[in-house]
Write a protein that holds these residues in place. Sequence first.
Motif, PDB file in Angstrom:
ATOM      1  N   LYS A   1     -19.927 -34.565  -6.167  1.00  0.00           N
ATOM      2  CA  LYS A   1     -20.778 -33.234  -6.305  1.00  0.00           C
ATOM      3  C   LYS A   1     -19.828 -31.933  -5.797  1.00  0.00           C
ATOM      4  O   LYS A   1     -20.356 -30.874  -5.016  1.00  0.00           O
ATOM      5  CB  LYS A   1     -22.322 -33.055  -5.545  1.00  0.00           C
ATOM      6  CG  LYS A   1     -22.991 -34.086  -6.099  1.00  0.00           C
ATOM      7  CD  LYS A   1     -24.373 -34.126  -5.085  1.00  0.00           C
ATOM      8  CE  LYS A   1     -25.454 -35.104  -5.756  1.00  0.00           C
ATOM      9  NZ  LYS A   1     -24.961 -36.225  -5.524  1.00  0.00           N
ATOM     10  N   THR A   2     -18.777 -31.804  -6.600  1.00  0.00           N
ATOM     11  CA  THR A   2     -17.659 -31.015  -6.257  1.00  0.00           C
ATOM     12  C   THR A   2     -18.180 -29.571  -6.398  1.00  0.00           C
ATOM     13  O   THR A   2     -18.666 -29.064  -7.587  1.00  0.00           O
ATOM     14  CB  THR A   2     -16.441 -31.266  -7.085  1.00  0.00           C
ATOM     15  OG1 THR A   2     -15.646 -32.666  -6.969  1.00  0.00           O
ATOM     16  CG2 THR A   2     -15.327 -30.146  -6.661  1.00  0.00           C
ATOM     17  N   ASP A   3     -17.943 -28.788  -5.323  1.00  0.00           N
ATOM     18  CA  ASP A   3     -18.194 -27.207  -5.556  1.00  0.00           C
ATOM     19  C   ASP A   3     -17.112 -26.566  -6.024  1.00  0.00           C
ATOM     20  O   ASP A   3     -16.049 -27.141  -6.375  1.00  0.00           O
ATOM     21  CB  ASP A   3     -18.690 -26.703  -4.208  1.00  0.00           C
ATOM     22  CG  ASP A   3     -17.894 -26.721  -2.993  1.00  0.00           C
ATOM     23  OD1 ASP A   3     -16.460 -27.034  -3.416  1.00  0.00           O
ATOM     24  OD2 ASP A   3     -18.090 -26.766  -1.992  1.00  0.00           O
ATOM     25  N   ALA A   4     -17.545 -25.286  -6.241  1.00  0.00           N
ATOM     26  CA  ALA A   4     -16.266 -24.356  -6.914  1.00  0.00           C
ATOM     27  C   ALA A   4     -15.151 -24.429  -6.247  1.00  0.00           C
ATOM     28  O   ALA A   4     -14.015 -24.373  -6.540  1.00  0.00           O
ATOM     29  CB  ALA A   4     -16.980 -22.870  -7.411  1.00  0.00           C
ATOM     30  N   ARG A   5     -15.321 -24.023  -4.746  1.00  0.00           N
ATOM     31  CA  ARG A   5     -14.159 -24.018  -3.821  1.00  0.00           C
ATOM     32  C   ARG A   5     -13.103 -25.166  -3.921  1.00  0.00           C
ATOM     33  O   ARG A   5     -12.103 -25.029  -4.120  1.00  0.00           O
ATOM     34  CB  ARG A   5     -14.487 -23.491  -2.583  1.00  0.00           C
ATOM     35  CG  ARG A   5     -13.515 -23.284  -1.370  1.00  0.00           C
ATOM     36  CD  ARG A   5     -14.207 -22.877  -0.256  1.00  0.00           C
ATOM     37  NE  ARG A   5     -13.103 -22.926   0.678  1.00  0.00           N
ATOM     38  CZ  ARG A   5     -13.369 -22.126   2.104  1.00  0.00           C
ATOM     39  NH1 ARG A   5     -14.651 -22.244   2.582  1.00  0.00           N
ATOM     40  NH2 ARG A   5     -12.380 -22.167   2.859  1.00  0.00           N
ATOM     41  N   THR A   6     -14.005 -26.368  -4.017  1.00  0.00           N
ATOM     42  CA  THR A   6     -12.906 -27.440  -3.887  1.00  0.00           C
ATOM     43  C   THR A   6     -12.364 -27.869  -5.224  1.00  0.00           C
ATOM     44  O   THR A   6     -11.201 -28.383  -5.309  1.00  0.00           O
ATOM     45  CB  THR A   6     -13.960 -28.969  -3.578  1.00  0.00           C
ATOM     46  OG1 THR A   6     -14.421 -28.738  -2.498  1.00  0.00           O
ATOM     47  CG2 THR A   6     -13.124 -30.314  -3.595  1.00  0.00           C
ATOM     48  N   ALA A   7     -13.158 -27.782  -6.277  1.00  0.00           N
ATOM     49  CA  ALA A   7     -12.520 -27.875  -7.678  1.00  0.00           C
ATOM     50  C   ALA A   7     -11.236 -26.524  -7.849  1.00  0.00           C
ATOM     51  O   ALA A   7     -10.174 -27.115  -8.233  1.00  0.00           O
ATOM     52  CB  ALA A   7     -13.592 -27.335  -8.814  1.00  0.00           C
ATOM     53  N   ALA A   8     -11.374 -25.545  -7.467  1.00  0.00           N
ATOM     54  CA  ALA A   8     -10.244 -24.605  -7.456  1.00  0.00           C
ATOM     55  C   ALA A   8      -9.140 -24.915  -6.636  1.00  0.00           C
ATOM     56  O   ALA A   8      -7.765 -24.993  -7.050  1.00  0.00           O
ATOM     57  CB  ALA A   8     -10.782 -23.357  -6.930  1.00  0.00           C
ATOM     58  N   ARG A   9      -9.226 -25.496  -5.573  1.00  0.00           N
ATOM     59  CA  ARG A   9      -8.275 -26.249  -4.457  1.00  0.00           C
ATOM     60  C   ARG A   9      -7.382 -27.251  -5.118  1.00  0.00           C
ATOM     61  O   ARG A   9      -6.294 -27.302  -5.323  1.00  0.00           O
ATOM     62  CB  ARG A   9      -8.938 -26.481  -3.131  1.00  0.00           C
ATOM     63  CG  ARG A   9      -7.786 -27.296  -2.237  1.00  0.00           C
ATOM     64  CD  ARG A   9      -8.299 -27.267  -0.794  1.00  0.00           C
ATOM     65  NE  ARG A   9      -9.415 -27.861  -0.756  1.00  0.00           N
ATOM     66  CZ  ARG A   9      -9.729 -29.153  -0.723  1.00  0.00           C
ATOM     67  NH1 ARG A   9      -8.712 -30.028  -0.942  1.00  0.00           N
ATOM     68  NH2 ARG A   9     -10.804 -29.921  -0.706  1.00  0.00           N
TER      69      ARG A   9
ATOM     70  N   ALA B   1     -20.863 -19.971 -13.530  1.00  0.00           N
ATOM     71  CA  ALA B   1     -19.476 -19.288 -14.092  1.00  0.00           C
ATOM     72  C   ALA B   1     -18.523 -19.219 -12.907  1.00  0.00           C
ATOM     73  O   ALA B   1     -17.542 -18.618 -13.249  1.00  0.00           O
ATOM     74  CB  ALA B   1     -19.833 -18.009 -14.580  1.00  0.00           C
ATOM     75  N   ASP B   2     -18.512 -19.935 -11.626  1.00  0.00           N
ATOM     76  CA  ASP B   2     -17.699 -19.717 -10.640  1.00  0.00           C
ATOM     77  C   ASP B   2     -16.509 -20.285 -11.110  1.00  0.00           C
ATOM     78  O   ASP B   2     -15.265 -19.970 -10.334  1.00  0.00           O
ATOM     79  CB  ASP B   2     -18.219 -20.361  -9.412  1.00  0.00           C
ATOM     80  CG  ASP B   2     -19.323 -19.703  -8.694  1.00  0.00           C
ATOM     81  OD1 ASP B   2     -19.629 -18.633  -9.229  1.00  0.00           O
ATOM     82  OD2 ASP B   2     -20.214 -20.193  -8.167  1.00  0.00           O
TER      83      ASP B   2
ATOM     84  N   LEU C   1     -10.451 -20.786 -13.543  1.00  0.00           N
ATOM     85  CA  LEU C   1      -9.666 -22.043 -13.731  1.00  0.00           C
ATOM     86  C   LEU C   1      -9.230 -22.225 -15.002  1.00  0.00           C
ATOM     87  O   LEU C   1      -8.342 -22.365 -15.622  1.00  0.00           O
ATOM     88  CB  LEU C   1     -10.280 -23.197 -13.215  1.00  0.00           C
ATOM     89  CG  LEU C   1     -10.717 -23.397 -11.658  1.00  0.00           C
ATOM     90  CD1 LEU C   1     -11.379 -24.480 -11.402  1.00  0.00           C
ATOM     91  CD2 LEU C   1      -9.415 -22.808 -10.659  1.00  0.00           C
ATOM     92  N   VAL C   2     -10.559 -21.750 -15.849  1.00  0.00           N
ATOM     93  CA  VAL C   2     -10.244 -22.040 -17.215  1.00  0.00           C
ATOM     94  C   VAL C   2      -9.230 -20.697 -17.924  1.00  0.00           C
ATOM     95  O   VAL C   2      -8.236 -21.183 -18.734  1.00  0.00           O
ATOM     96  CB  VAL C   2     -11.614 -21.740 -18.120  1.00  0.00           C
ATOM     97  CG1 VAL C   2     -11.429 -21.803 -19.772  1.00  0.00           C
ATOM     98  CG2 VAL C   2     -12.551 -22.963 -17.860  1.00  0.00           C
ATOM     99  N   GLU C   3      -9.289 -19.538 -17.408  1.00  0.00           N
ATOM    100  CA  GLU C   3      -8.688 -18.417 -17.688  1.00  0.00           C
ATOM    101  C   GLU C   3      -7.195 -18.913 -17.201  1.00  0.00           C
ATOM    102  O   GLU C   3      -6.236 -18.334 -17.926  1.00  0.00           O
ATOM    103  CB  GLU C   3      -9.125 -17.167 -17.191  1.00  0.00           C
ATOM    104  CG  GLU C   3     -10.430 -16.838 -17.603  1.00  0.00           C
ATOM    105  CD  GLU C   3     -11.180 -15.554 -16.924  1.00  0.00           C
ATOM    106  OE1 GLU C   3     -12.104 -14.967 -17.454  1.00  0.00           O
ATOM    107  OE2 GLU C   3     -10.633 -15.346 -15.856  1.00  0.00           O
TER     108      GLU C   3
ATOM    109  N   PRO D   1     -16.725 -27.936 -23.329  1.00  0.00           N
ATOM    110  CA  PRO D   1     -18.186 -27.387 -23.430  1.00  0.00           C
ATOM    111  C   PRO D   1     -18.368 -26.282 -22.242  1.00  0.00           C
ATOM    112  O   PRO D   1     -19.248 -25.307 -22.324  1.00  0.00           O
ATOM    113  CB  PRO D   1     -18.973 -28.592 -22.905  1.00  0.00           C
ATOM    114  CG  PRO D   1     -18.150 -29.791 -23.730  1.00  0.00           C
ATOM    115  CD  PRO D   1     -16.803 -29.361 -23.368  1.00  0.00           C
ATOM    116  N   TYR D   2     -17.828 -26.522 -21.001  1.00  0.00           N
ATOM    117  CA  TYR D   2     -17.891 -25.257 -20.021  1.00  0.00           C
ATOM    118  C   TYR D   2     -17.460 -23.898 -20.586  1.00  0.00           C
ATOM    119  O   TYR D   2     -18.074 -22.933 -20.308  1.00  0.00           O
ATOM    120  CB  TYR D   2     -16.983 -25.845 -18.942  1.00  0.00           C
ATOM    121  CG  TYR D   2     -17.101 -24.961 -17.669  1.00  0.00           C
ATOM    122  CD1 TYR D   2     -18.186 -24.770 -16.830  1.00  0.00           C
ATOM    123  CD2 TYR D   2     -16.363 -23.611 -17.695  1.00  0.00           C
ATOM    124  CE1 TYR D   2     -18.309 -23.915 -15.775  1.00  0.00           C
ATOM    125  CE2 TYR D   2     -16.312 -22.746 -16.529  1.00  0.00           C
ATOM    126  CZ  TYR D   2     -17.371 -22.962 -15.600  1.00  0.00           C
ATOM    127  OH  TYR D   2     -17.564 -22.119 -14.594  1.00  0.00           O
TER     128      TYR D   2
END
Length: 242
Positions: free
Chosen positions: A112-120, A144-145, A149-151, A168-169
Amino acid sequence: MLTPTALRAALYERLDEATRAWLDKALAEAAQREPGGSGPARWELAFASAGRHCRRATPPYPAPGTGQSHATGQSHATGQSHATDHPADADQTPAPHHPADAARMLLLHAAKTDARTAARLYAQGAGAERRAVLLALPYLRLGADAVPLVEDALRTNDTRLVAAAVGPYAARHLAPHSWRQAVLKCLFTGVPVAAVAEWERRARGDGELARMLTDYAHERTAAGRSVPADLVRVLALTREES
């Protein structure tokens, strides 16, 4: 897009017994992880090492939507070569993701990865790990957090990151101008428009995209270069009623 259950079933068909056991343990550890906790977790070590563990999987196949071999990281469209932790063989298996990508996606979902962990994980990872984060975004509840990363991926010239970024995201969360730039990026780098999720829906009747594509086509023609067939396809759709 496969559900996590279907993705796991498709992946397990390609793994040997030892690798399935490794992944079962890693997913169990990820599922026990409390979302939003501090510090690296054991499952993150599995995330980083998935390429090594999945080397025993069924040989890889071209990355969906990129015309690239997962085995070499070579782009058939651009000739660009990218480092990869995937095995060195290739075939045309119709599964949607390389085993290492799928394993990492499942780990991110289970945790259940959150945006902060995904970014790290994206910032610290090599190309294969960054691609897996991008591919996993539709499976995570991030709103949209994760758009930054997409950009970021769209600013690179790594066609495998670009293809992973326009899934899809991006279709759901990229603002109109950023999404149009993403379409142009695919045309610039040779990523097939088929890799762009929901491109028909978003392109239909988009007059600004039509203007941008027309300008790009004129630039190529003036330089004596051919106009990509994908550009013609998208441009035709922009002229239809939305």
